[in-house]
Structure formats: C-alpha cells, structure tokens
Design a protein around this motif. Sequence first.
Motif: not given
Length: 173
Positions: A136-154
């Motif tokens: 929501r913060i990113l959308a509010k500021h008009g930022v749309n980063p291209e999020l790479k696929t990163v899989r992080v396990e706990l």
Amino acid sequence: MQTTFAISTSNIEILQTIINAARATGEIEAGALRTMADTIVREVRMHETADYLATKSIRPIERARVGKLMKSMTVRSRHQLDELADRYKRGDLPQMIAALQGLPLSDGETRLVKAVVQEMNAGRDPAPLRWGNLSRILAKHGVNPELKTVRVELPEEGKSDRTSLAKFLPMPA
C-alpha cells in the motif's frame, strides 16, 4: 478496507437457499449468513493469493499444489496457500524496502519500514502482516518495483538463523 467482494454463482445459489428457507419458516439458522460471508471472503482472498503466485516463477510442484488448493477452497486450503505465498512474500520484503529508500515517507510509514527491518533482523517473520502494508505504501507513492522471484524459507524450529532475511537489507536511517 475492502467492503465489497465478487461472489461466485454457486455462493449466490447457497445464499438464495438460505433466504428461501428463512422466508418459508420465518427463521434463519444462527450463524448461517456469517458462515456464508466467511466463505465468500475466504474464496476472494484465495483468488488474490493465487493471482499473486501467478506473477512469480514458482516450481511446477508448487503450481500444481496451488491448483489443487484452489479446487477445494477450504479453510485449511487457504492456510496452506498462504504459507506457500509467504515464502515468496518474504523474498519481496527486502526488494520493497529497497524501493522505498529515498522516498519522502511519512512518520508512520518510516516507523513501519523500521519495524519490518527490526523484525527481520530479530529472525521473526513479518511477511504475513507487513507485505500488504508495504504494498500500500508503494502504491501510495506511485512506485511499482519489478519484484524478482525470491523464495525465503523460515529457519526450522529450534534452529536460529537470525540473518535469513536481514542479510538482504541495510537498516534505514
């Protein structure tokens, strides 16, 4: 907060059955409408999660699992789908925080970013709660980063890996 949801034809039919029974008897089963509302919200959220996962390069076995979970639409299926998506949302968090660096954030937004970083540094899992906030913060500021696929396990229970997420980000000033 979302107040209206799309509804499937099968759920419309079930609601119509509940209403018809109430008209015929003058009574309605306690909790029937609440249960139906919960079902509709669960299905909407599951579709949103599946749509999110469709943007990621997930493993074929995970893609098949998403399909299977979407067919059942149970409470348990929703939890399993959320757990699967959280692995990728954990990978999005450092990228989202990096995209927010240098933006003029409000005090509340700055506190939220710092809280996410602190949670990650402490080895806690901020993904289920904070991913939506950062989106929501990113959308509010008009930022749309291209999020790479990163899989992080706990880390496994009992094994501390305090740097699992923290190694990806600097602490904001």
